[in-house]
Design an enzyme around this catalytic site. Sequence first.
Site, PDB file in Angstrom:
ATOM      1  N   GLY A 196      11.338   0.823  13.005  1.00  0.00           N
ATOM      2  CA  GLY A 196      12.773   0.735  12.711  1.00  0.00           C
ATOM      3  C   GLY A 196      13.044  -0.236  11.577  1.00  0.00           C
ATOM      4  N   GLY A 219      16.325  -0.532   9.510  1.00  0.00           N
ATOM      5  CA  GLY A 219      17.571  -0.860  10.204  1.00  0.00           C
ATOM      6  C   GLY A 219      18.115  -2.223   9.801  1.00  0.00           C
ATOM      7  N   ILE A 259      11.631   6.191  10.904  1.00  0.00           N
ATOM      8  CA  ILE A 259      11.655   7.651  10.957  1.00  0.00           C
ATOM      9  C   ILE A 259      12.239   8.234   9.678  1.00  0.00           C
ATOM     10  CG2 ILE A 259      13.902   7.821  12.129  1.00  0.00           C
ATOM     11  CD1 ILE A 259      12.265  10.111  13.781  1.00  0.00           C
ATOM     12  N   ASP A 318       7.790   8.186  13.808  1.00  0.00           N
ATOM     13  CA  ASP A 318       8.704   8.472  14.908  1.00  0.00           C
ATOM     14  C   ASP A 318       8.092   7.757  16.118  1.00  0.00           C
ATOM     15  OD1 ASP A 318       9.911   9.502  17.139  1.00  0.00           O
ATOM     16  OD2 ASP A 318       9.908  11.581  16.446  1.00  0.00           O
ATOM     17  N   TYR A 331      22.229   3.003  26.555  1.00  0.00           N
ATOM     18  CA  TYR A 331      21.515   1.943  25.831  1.00  0.00           C
ATOM     19  C   TYR A 331      21.215   0.760  26.762  1.00  0.00           C
ATOM     20  CZ  TYR A 331      21.141  -1.816  22.266  1.00  0.00           C
ATOM     21  OH  TYR A 331      20.764  -2.879  21.487  1.00  0.00           O
ATOM     22  N   ILE A 382      24.949  -8.660  15.924  1.00  0.00           N
ATOM     23  CA  ILE A 382      24.380  -9.420  14.808  1.00  0.00           C
ATOM     24  C   ILE A 382      25.119  -9.099  13.511  1.00  0.00           C
ATOM     25  CG2 ILE A 382      22.278  -9.821  13.454  1.00  0.00           C
ATOM     26  CD1 ILE A 382      20.761  -9.433  16.075  1.00  0.00           C
TER      27      ILE A 382
END
Length: 327
Positions: free
Chosen positions: A13, A16, A40, A56, A146, A176
């Site tokens: 990730g 991100g 990904i 992935d 989540y 954040i």
Amino acid sequence: MQKNTTQKILITGANGQLGSEIADALAIRFGTNNIITTDISINSNPDKKFKFEKLDVMDFDTLVQLVKKYYITQIYHLAAILSAKGESNTQIAWKINMDGLLNVLEVARIFNLNKVFWPSSIAIFGPTSPKEHTPQHTITEPETNYGISKHAGELWCKYYFEKYGVDVRSLRYPGIIGYKSMPGGGTTDYAVEVFHKAINNESFVCFLEKETCLPMMFMPDAIKATLQLMEEKKENISIRTSYNIQGMSFSPEEIIAEIKKYHPEFLVTYQPDFRQKIAEAWPSKIEDKIAKKDWNWKPDFNLKKMVKEMIIQLEVQKKDWIKEGVL
Ligand code: SER
């Protein structure tokens, strides 16, 4: 600072909000060549200075190949679907959040990795948790996909540590806030978007009620906490689920009042949507005395200091973009 070149770190990730900033921070300590970024999405890979591989996290075999190819010793597993986005595709969100973590833990076990970092979240708490000064150990009945995956994930981390000795460490991040990249799909995302609207002289429609107070943290504090936790001696890590950490807490009207000190003309309206219910179930402030005791956690930024820094940095960025013809 002397570089520690004995570690090879894989980040999932990595494109991100957190990934790109953690990669930079780790590169200072371990050297750019020892950081392998994965995501990904290839197209959104903004930072060409790191080695990049498409991954992935649900694909166990590719993860194994990458760990072998680069002699990986640590994984920062950041790939996830956040709280708001997770509500729209339950199956996929669960698979990415849960299978992704289990793949990483399994690889860490098989290859005897040195350490793993995995973020948990304030989303593990729910409407039955205490709202103020939420303790480390308390009722946790999350209501989002989540939150359920983070809650289960924390227990899997503890399980892998206790049963197999995998040194996996975790923080319950609040929302954040950073200026380098945008978050995506979270309930706390408004607190980043609001700055971009103010800087660009646009009005802002807030998707939370003005008095909904949530725990938040400025990116430099989030990075500092992560590195401090990961660098702490193993015997001092007493929490093997995930540590509560508190930075600051504010509501939309409080952050907007602070931004208006710099942009008095800033126009805001409130149109709460489904994210309001998610936010209402979360604590407004969490208690972090174990993090303070175990690894000396202390944030550097409060609301006032963070808003000032965000505005300064975004103004600089805007000027650069105008110069480069991006805006
Ligand atoms: N920032 C996250 C979210 O809003 C919480 O961990 O989903």
